[in-house]
Design an enzyme around this catalytic site. Structure first.
Site, PDB file in Angstrom:
ATOM      1  N   LYS A 107       0.826  -1.228   0.000  1.00 54.76           N
ATOM      2  CA  LYS A 107       0.000   0.000   0.000  1.00 54.76           C
ATOM      3  C   LYS A 107       0.849   1.261   0.000  1.00 54.76           C
ATOM      4  O   LYS A 107       0.484   2.268  -0.621  1.00 54.76           O
ATOM      5  CB  LYS A 107      -0.958   0.043   1.186  1.00 54.76           C
ATOM      6  CG  LYS A 107      -0.300  -0.234   2.531  1.00 54.76           C
ATOM      7  CD  LYS A 107      -0.750  -1.554   3.053  1.00 54.76           C
ATOM      8  CE  LYS A 107       0.045  -2.014   4.234  1.00 54.76           C
ATOM      9  NZ  LYS A 107      -0.316  -3.366   4.641  1.00 54.76           N
ATOM     10  N   GLY A 189       2.556 -10.755  18.216  1.00 54.27           N
ATOM     11  CA  GLY A 189       2.832 -10.613  16.783  1.00 54.27           C
ATOM     12  C   GLY A 189       1.737  -9.876  16.021  1.00 54.27           C
ATOM     13  O   GLY A 189       1.761  -9.813  14.795  1.00 54.27           O
ATOM     14  N   LYS A 207      -4.056   3.202   2.796  1.00 55.85           N
ATOM     15  CA  LYS A 207      -5.175   2.423   2.246  1.00 55.85           C
ATOM     16  C   LYS A 207      -6.323   3.346   1.850  1.00 55.85           C
ATOM     17  O   LYS A 207      -6.958   3.155   0.807  1.00 55.85           O
ATOM     18  CB  LYS A 207      -5.643   1.392   3.268  1.00 55.85           C
ATOM     19  CG  LYS A 207      -4.575   0.329   3.545  1.00 55.85           C
ATOM     20  CD  LYS A 207      -4.947  -0.484   4.767  1.00 55.85           C
ATOM     21  CE  LYS A 207      -3.887  -1.509   5.109  1.00 55.85           C
ATOM     22  NZ  LYS A 207      -4.102  -2.112   6.433  1.00 55.85           N
ATOM     23  N   GLY A 304      -2.659 -11.008   7.425  1.00 54.99           N
ATOM     24  CA  GLY A 304      -2.336 -12.411   7.670  1.00 54.99           C
ATOM     25  C   GLY A 304      -2.020 -13.122   6.369  1.00 54.99           C
ATOM     26  O   GLY A 304      -2.384 -12.661   5.282  1.00 54.99           O
TER      27      GLY A 304
HETATM   28  N1  LIG Z   1       1.469  -9.184   6.582  1.00 59.22           N
HETATM   29  C1  LIG Z   1       0.247  -8.888   6.197  1.00 59.22           C
HETATM   30  O1  LIG Z   1      -0.722  -9.384   6.768  1.00 59.22           O
HETATM   31  C2  LIG Z   1       0.020  -7.952   5.046  1.00 59.22           C
HETATM   32  C3  LIG Z   1      -1.298  -7.626   4.688  1.00 59.22           C
HETATM   33  C4  LIG Z   1      -1.515  -6.795   3.574  1.00 59.22           C
HETATM   34  C5  LIG Z   1      -0.433  -6.281   2.894  1.00 59.22           C
HETATM   35  N2  LIG Z   1       0.842  -6.604   3.291  1.00 59.22           N
HETATM   36  C6  LIG Z   1       1.956  -6.056   2.521  1.00 59.22           C
HETATM   37  O2  LIG Z   1       2.661  -7.128   1.932  1.00 59.22           O
HETATM   38  C7  LIG Z   1       4.037  -6.789   1.836  1.00 59.22           C
HETATM   39  C8  LIG Z   1       4.870  -7.870   2.533  1.00 59.22           C
HETATM   40  O3  LIG Z   1       4.502  -7.937   3.896  1.00 59.22           O
HETATM   41  P1  LIG Z   1       4.924  -9.158   4.834  1.00 59.22           P
HETATM   42  O4  LIG Z   1       4.093  -9.025   6.057  1.00 59.22           O
HETATM   43  O5  LIG Z   1       4.903 -10.427   4.085  1.00 59.22           O
HETATM   44  O6  LIG Z   1       6.414  -8.742   5.195  1.00 59.22           O
HETATM   45  P2  LIG Z   1       7.555  -9.665   5.827  1.00 59.22           P
HETATM   46  O7  LIG Z   1       6.965 -10.843   6.510  1.00 59.22           O
HETATM   47  O8  LIG Z   1       8.433  -8.755   6.583  1.00 59.22           O
HETATM   48  O9  LIG Z   1       8.325 -10.195   4.548  1.00 59.22           O
HETATM   49  C9  LIG Z   1       9.083  -9.352   3.721  1.00 59.22           C
HETATM   50  C10 LIG Z   1       9.901 -10.183   2.763  1.00 59.22           C
HETATM   51  O10 LIG Z   1      10.648  -9.284   1.935  1.00 59.22           O
HETATM   52  C11 LIG Z   1      12.026  -9.625   2.029  1.00 59.22           C
HETATM   53  N3  LIG Z   1      12.835  -8.428   1.937  1.00 59.22           N
HETATM   54  C12 LIG Z   1      12.865  -7.376   2.772  1.00 59.22           C
HETATM   55  N4  LIG Z   1      13.765  -6.469   2.349  1.00 59.22           N
HETATM   56  C13 LIG Z   1      14.309  -6.970   1.239  1.00 59.22           C
HETATM   57  C14 LIG Z   1      15.305  -6.505   0.357  1.00 59.22           C
HETATM   58  N5  LIG Z   1      15.898  -5.342   0.556  1.00 59.22           N
HETATM   59  N6  LIG Z   1      15.632  -7.288  -0.695  1.00 59.22           N
HETATM   60  C15 LIG Z   1      15.020  -8.476  -0.894  1.00 59.22           C
HETATM   61  N7  LIG Z   1      14.065  -8.958  -0.091  1.00 59.22           N
HETATM   62  C16 LIG Z   1      13.719  -8.215   0.968  1.00 59.22           C
HETATM   63  C17 LIG Z   1      12.200 -10.300   3.372  1.00 59.22           C
HETATM   64  O11 LIG Z   1      13.335 -11.105   3.302  1.00 59.22           O
HETATM   65  P3  LIG Z   1      14.026 -11.739   4.618  1.00 59.22           P
HETATM   66  O12 LIG Z   1      12.947 -12.349   5.433  1.00 59.22           O
HETATM   67  O13 LIG Z   1      14.938 -12.728   4.033  1.00 59.22           O
HETATM   68  O14 LIG Z   1      14.695 -10.595   5.303  1.00 59.22           O
HETATM   69  C18 LIG Z   1      10.901 -11.112   3.447  1.00 59.22           C
HETATM   70  O15 LIG Z   1      11.025 -12.306   2.721  1.00 59.22           O
HETATM   71  C19 LIG Z   1       4.171  -5.389   2.432  1.00 59.22           C
HETATM   72  O16 LIG Z   1       4.065  -4.436   1.413  1.00 59.22           O
HETATM   73  C20 LIG Z   1       2.957  -5.299   3.338  1.00 59.22           C
HETATM   74  O17 LIG Z   1       2.539  -3.956   3.542  1.00 59.22           O
HETATM   75  C21 LIG Z   1       1.090  -7.400   4.350  1.00 59.22           C
END
Ligand SMILES: NC(=O)c1ccc[n+]([C@@H]2O[C@H](COP(=O)([O-])OP(=O)(O)OC[C@H]3O[C@@H](n4cnc5c(N)ncnc54)[C@H](OP(=O)(O)O)[C@@H]3O)[C@@H](O)[C@H]2O)c1
Length: 430
Positions: A107, A189, A207, A304
């Site tokens: 977002k 978490g 959003k 999630g």
């Molecule tokens: N979590 C949710 O429920 C949710 C809901 C809606 C939208 N989103 C969106 O989805 C996206 C991902 O969220 P997430 O919760 O999945 O995040 P996350 O669990 O922190 O995962 C991020 C991933 O990106 C990788 N990463 C971070 N920096 C990087 C870099 N510089 N180069 C390459 N890879 C990199 C991390 O690698 P490592 O782990 O190896 O460091 C990890 O695999 C975000 O934009 C978030 O706003 C998330």
């Protein structure tokens, strides 16, 4: 089946891992709906070790994440890293410039760079898709773009941040203070180690800017969203709200007026028995009001692994099927510059909690200030209290202009017999 739809997945955290699991679990039905095989050809993140437990199939691990965007064997880049700038932005821009479709849950990226990315997508005949960026698993962007497309959207209002809703609900149900509930949410978490994006309203504002863009045919205007968070909400406010028949919710609201669009993210009082008042815990809900349809409520999990993967995969299926759509509902050339109304133009009923010296005449001071600003009072609550607690007065007003309320607040703050900064919350009819 036609040729494979080839994906490169950047980011293997909560959402990236969720996408791989759901793709593996539901492969057959997803491919039947897409009309082709969905093949994850390459994946990348920072730490390869973390990826080992994931169902990677034949996907190749790639060290330099940015290189995913230039691979000849990729039709669609799925960006699940996060952040408005840096690798995520670079990857998105390059992928689109290479004519590859881009699916993202990011977002912050879309709120900041959505218009430029949408233009690149059109220039290079690629699709930009971001259903997962707003309200996780709730297909609200799809609803605005398709099912509700015949409506003039009067208002979009929603609980857009599950962390805030979890905290506010726990404060109400368990009678605990904000800091205590936040610490527990972090331990479980539900909240980040640095929770400011969530609790200061920034995440919800990203959003809302995207929702407003789709609802009103404009590019996202993050900087014009009025944003307030929930750090200052106390147990007293939660209890007084309940006594009045309300709940406190952090809402993102975009409304259309004759002279422009109003956009705000604010903690506010909503009737306890309203759909948004009844939305508890980590759930999200978005209420859309269209001139033809009336009010429509979409509710579900806003975050999630599973819910967010559900939205990411719906975008992948749509693109694999050959569907194409304008990223912000209307063609880029038709995106309008809508006037954004200042917060001072808003009007609503207000809740005020005043901490006062226990002396005669305080209420007279307060009501005089209200009279001077032509603010009409709907009700007042003042409970008896013992010496250990300060005296509090809660005032609920009739509908009042924000500008008048702000002037009254400044005057109230200057009264020596008001011993703490007054607490003001807006009351929303949802
Ligand atoms: N979590 C949710 O429920 C949710 C809901 C809606 C939208 N989103 C969106 O989805 C996206 C991902 O969220 P997430 O919760 O999945 O995040 P996350 O669990 O922190 O995962 C991020 C991933 O990106 C990788 N990463 C971070 N920096 C990087 C870099 N510089 N180069 C390459 N890879 C990199 C991390 O690698 P490592 O782990 O190896 O460091 C990890 O695999 C975000 O934009 C978030 O706003 C998330």
């Amino acid at each position: 089946m036609s040729k494979n739809f080839r994906i490169a997945l950047a980011g293997l955290g909560t959402v990236g891992g969720g996408v791989l699991h759901v793709l593996a679990r539901n492969r057959e039905l997803i491919e039947a709906r897409a009309g082709c095989a969905i093949e994850v050809v390459a994946v990348s993140a920072r730490d390869r070790a973390k990826a080992e437990a994931l169902p990677l199939g034949n996907a190749e691990w790639v060290e330099g994440t940015a290189s995913l965007a230039t691979r000849a064997d990729v039709d669609c880049v799925v960006e699940l890293i996060g952040g408005a700038e840096g690798v995520a932005h670079e990857l998105a821009r390059t992928a689109l410039q290479q004519g590859k479709h881009l699916v993202t849950a990011n977002k912050a990226l879309i709120a900041r760079h959505g218009k430029a990315l949408a233009e690149q997508a059109v220039d290079h005949r690629a699709q930009l898709a971001f259903e997962a960026a707003v309200a996780g698993g709730i297909p609200v962007l799809h609803a605005l773009r398709t099912g509700l497309a015949g409506n003039d959207m009067l208002r979009v209002a929603g609980i857009l941040n599950g962390t805030c809703n979890y905290i506010l609900t726990a404060m109400q149900k368990e009678g605990r203070e904000f800091d205590d509930v936040l610490a527990e949410a972090q331990a479980k978490g539900y909240a980040e180690a640095d929770p400011s994006f969530d609790i200061d309203g920034i995440d919800a504002a990203h959003k809302l800017a995207i929702l407003a863009a789709l609802a009103y045919g404009m590019s996202p205007q993050m900087d014009t969203v009025h944003v307030e968070g929930i750090r200052h909400i106390t147990q007293s406010d939660i209890r007084y709200a309940c006594e009045l028949g309300y709940r406190i919710r952090l809402l993102g609201i975009a409304t259309q007026h004759k002279d422009g669009i109003a956009q705000r993210v604010v903690p506010c009082l909503v009737p306890a028995d309203s759909p948004l008042g009844l939305t508890e815990g980590v759930f999200n809900a978005v209420q859309i009001e269209g001139d033809a349809v009336g009010r429509v409520l979409l509710q579900g999990r806003g975050a999630g692994a599973g819910p967010t993967a559900s939205s990411v995969i719906s975008d992948i299926i749509a693109i694999a099927r050959g569907e194409r759509w304008p990223a912000f509902t209307v063609a880029n050339a038709a995106l309008q510059q809508r006037a954004i109304l200042p917060m001072n133009a808003h009007h609503c009923c207000f809740y005020l909690r005043l901490t006062v010296a226990d002396e005669p005449g305080v209420l007279a001071d307060v009501t005089r200030i209200f009279a001077d600003e032509a603010i009409s009072v709907r009700s007042i609550i003042q409970h008896t209290h013992d010496a250990s607690t300060p005296a509090q007065v809660v005032v609920v007003t009739h509908e009042t202009h924000e500008a008048a309320m702000q002037r009254a607040l400044a005057k109230l703050d200057g009264l020596t017999r008001i011993t703490q900064k007054p607490m003001m919350l807006r009351m929303e009819t949802v």
